[in-house]
Design a protein around this motif. Structure first.
Motif, mmCIF file in Angstrom:
data_model
loop_
_atom_site.group_PDB
_atom_site.id
_atom_site.type_symbol
_atom_site.label_atom_id
_atom_site.label_comp_id
_atom_site.label_asym_id
_atom_site.label_seq_id
_atom_site.Cartn_x
_atom_site.Cartn_y
_atom_site.Cartn_z
ATOM 1 N N LYS A 121 -0.297 2.599 -7.825
ATOM 2 C CA LYS A 121 0.392 1.554 -7.055
ATOM 3 C C LYS A 121 0.630 0.289 -7.864
ATOM 4 C CE LYS A 121 -1.156 3.111 -2.499
ATOM 5 N NZ LYS A 121 -1.793 2.732 -1.222
ATOM 6 N N VAL A 122 0.458 0.368 -9.192
ATOM 7 C CA VAL A 122 0.703 -0.803 -10.020
ATOM 8 C C VAL A 122 2.171 -1.207 -9.926
ATOM 9 C CG1 VAL A 122 0.813 -1.627 -12.394
ATOM 10 C CG2 VAL A 122 -1.170 -0.339 -11.627
ATOM 11 N N GLY A 123 2.415 -2.457 -9.592
ATOM 12 C CA GLY A 123 3.780 -2.956 -9.533
ATOM 13 C C GLY A 123 4.589 -2.487 -8.338
ATOM 14 N N ARG A 124 3.960 -1.834 -7.358
ATOM 15 C CA ARG A 124 4.712 -1.365 -6.190
ATOM 16 C C ARG A 124 4.949 -2.517 -5.229
ATOM 17 N NH1 ARG A 124 7.359 2.605 -7.465
ATOM 18 N NH2 ARG A 124 7.694 3.116 -5.281
ATOM 19 N N ARG A 140 13.661 4.134 -3.221
ATOM 20 C CA ARG A 140 12.257 4.552 -3.260
ATOM 21 C C ARG A 140 12.074 5.950 -2.650
ATOM 22 N NH1 ARG A 140 8.872 -0.643 -1.280
ATOM 23 N NH2 ARG A 140 7.144 0.793 -1.744
ATOM 24 N N ASP A 173 12.733 1.297 -12.363
ATOM 25 C CA ASP A 173 11.502 0.747 -11.774
ATOM 26 C C ASP A 173 10.289 1.609 -12.119
ATOM 27 O OD1 ASP A 173 12.995 -1.272 -10.674
ATOM 28 O OD2 ASP A 173 13.082 -0.396 -8.668
ATOM 29 N N GLN A 174 10.483 2.934 -12.092
ATOM 30 C CA GLN A 174 9.390 3.845 -12.421
ATOM 31 C C GLN A 174 8.940 3.654 -13.863
ATOM 32 O OE1 GLN A 174 7.988 5.135 -9.559
ATOM 33 N NE2 GLN A 174 8.123 7.211 -10.342
ATOM 34 N N HIS A 176 9.209 0.976 -15.657
ATOM 35 C CA HIS A 176 8.500 -0.304 -15.737
ATOM 36 C C HIS A 176 7.068 -0.163 -15.229
ATOM 37 C CE1 HIS A 176 7.456 -4.478 -14.528
ATOM 38 N NE2 HIS A 176 8.093 -4.768 -15.639
ATOM 39 N N MET A 177 6.881 0.544 -14.115
ATOM 40 C CA MET A 177 5.553 0.731 -13.557
ATOM 41 C C MET A 177 4.659 1.538 -14.497
ATOM 42 S SD MET A 177 4.404 2.747 -10.070
ATOM 43 C CE MET A 177 4.761 4.334 -10.836
ATOM 44 N N ARG A 180 3.535 -0.443 -17.529
ATOM 45 C CA ARG A 180 2.424 -1.356 -17.225
ATOM 46 C C ARG A 180 1.106 -0.586 -17.131
ATOM 47 N NH1 ARG A 180 3.744 -5.204 -12.269
ATOM 48 N NH2 ARG A 180 1.630 -5.866 -12.816
#
Length: 217
Positions: A121-124, A140, A173-174, A176-177, A180
């Motif tokens: 769930k990092v960055g969600r 999403r 987005d994925q 990027h997550m 991280r």
């Protein structure tokens, strides 16, 4: 006459070659098409996922090394039990070194847990899941946490009308997550391997101290 007859053909070939070169230049220097962007994003996501697997493998290997070091430490403690309990400088030195080794072991086991623990769930975004499809918006519908929150009928309905730019945005987005997550995992992994070195050094110090304590105590 033959040269004059061949001239239009040569000009035509040269024009076609220039046109091909122009199209190639436009394709290489211009914006990517949505289809090409999708393939590029998918390739990057696979690379980042491979890094996740690599970090987990390195963490597990570090745990194997730590297990071997701890096995040696247990043998030292069992065989030199009397020396650890002996009064005087040797007993104090052995107890202090063993305490340092135990503290280091616990700390770096925690770093192994930090490296291996799931971070899905990092960055969600904490906001609710989108329902109405908008151009360029992430719907999403790729990540398992988001998919599981939707009803099956709603999930299918979104995919029936999903645009390629929606999918590209979510893939970005994925990436990027996952990037991280990789940074956090490799930071913990770096500390873990420092710990393997620290534990090796402490054990190397403990072995001769235990031998000297048994010889001179």
């Amino acid at each position: 006459m033959t040269a004059l007859a061949d001239a239009p053909s040569m000009i035509s070939k040269e024009a076609r070659r220039r046109e091909r070169d122009s199209r190639r230049f436009d394709a290489e220097s211009g914006r990517m098409t949505p289809e090409l962007r999708y393939r590029a994003l998918l390739s990057i996501l696979r690379i980042e996922t491979d890094f996740l697997d690599l970090a987990d493998k390195k963490a597990r290997f570090a745990l194997v090394i730590m297990s071997a070091l701890n096995a040696v430490a247990i043998v030292v403690v069992v065989r030199g039990g009397a020396a650890f309990a002996a009064p005087g400088a040797w007993g104090i030195a052995l107890s202090a070194e063993l305490a340092l080794y135990g503290t280091a072991t616990l700390y770096y086991i925690w770093q192994a847990i930090e490296s291996l623990r799931p971070r899905g769930k990092v960055g969600r975004s904490p906001q609710g899941l989108p329902v109405d499809i908008a151009p360029g918006a992430s719907m999403r519908v790729v990540f398992h946490v988001d998919i599981a929150q939707r009803e099956r009928s709603e999930f299918r309905a979104i995919w029936d009308h999903l645009r390629l730019d929606n999918l590209n945005t979510e893939l970005a987005d994925q990436i990027h997550m996952v990037s991280r997550i990789n940074v956090a995992k490799f930071d913990a992994l770096g500390r873990l391997y420092v710990g393997v070195g620290v534990m090796t050094g402490l054990l190397t110090l403990l072995l001769p101290t235990a031998g000297a304590a048994q010889a001179f105590a």
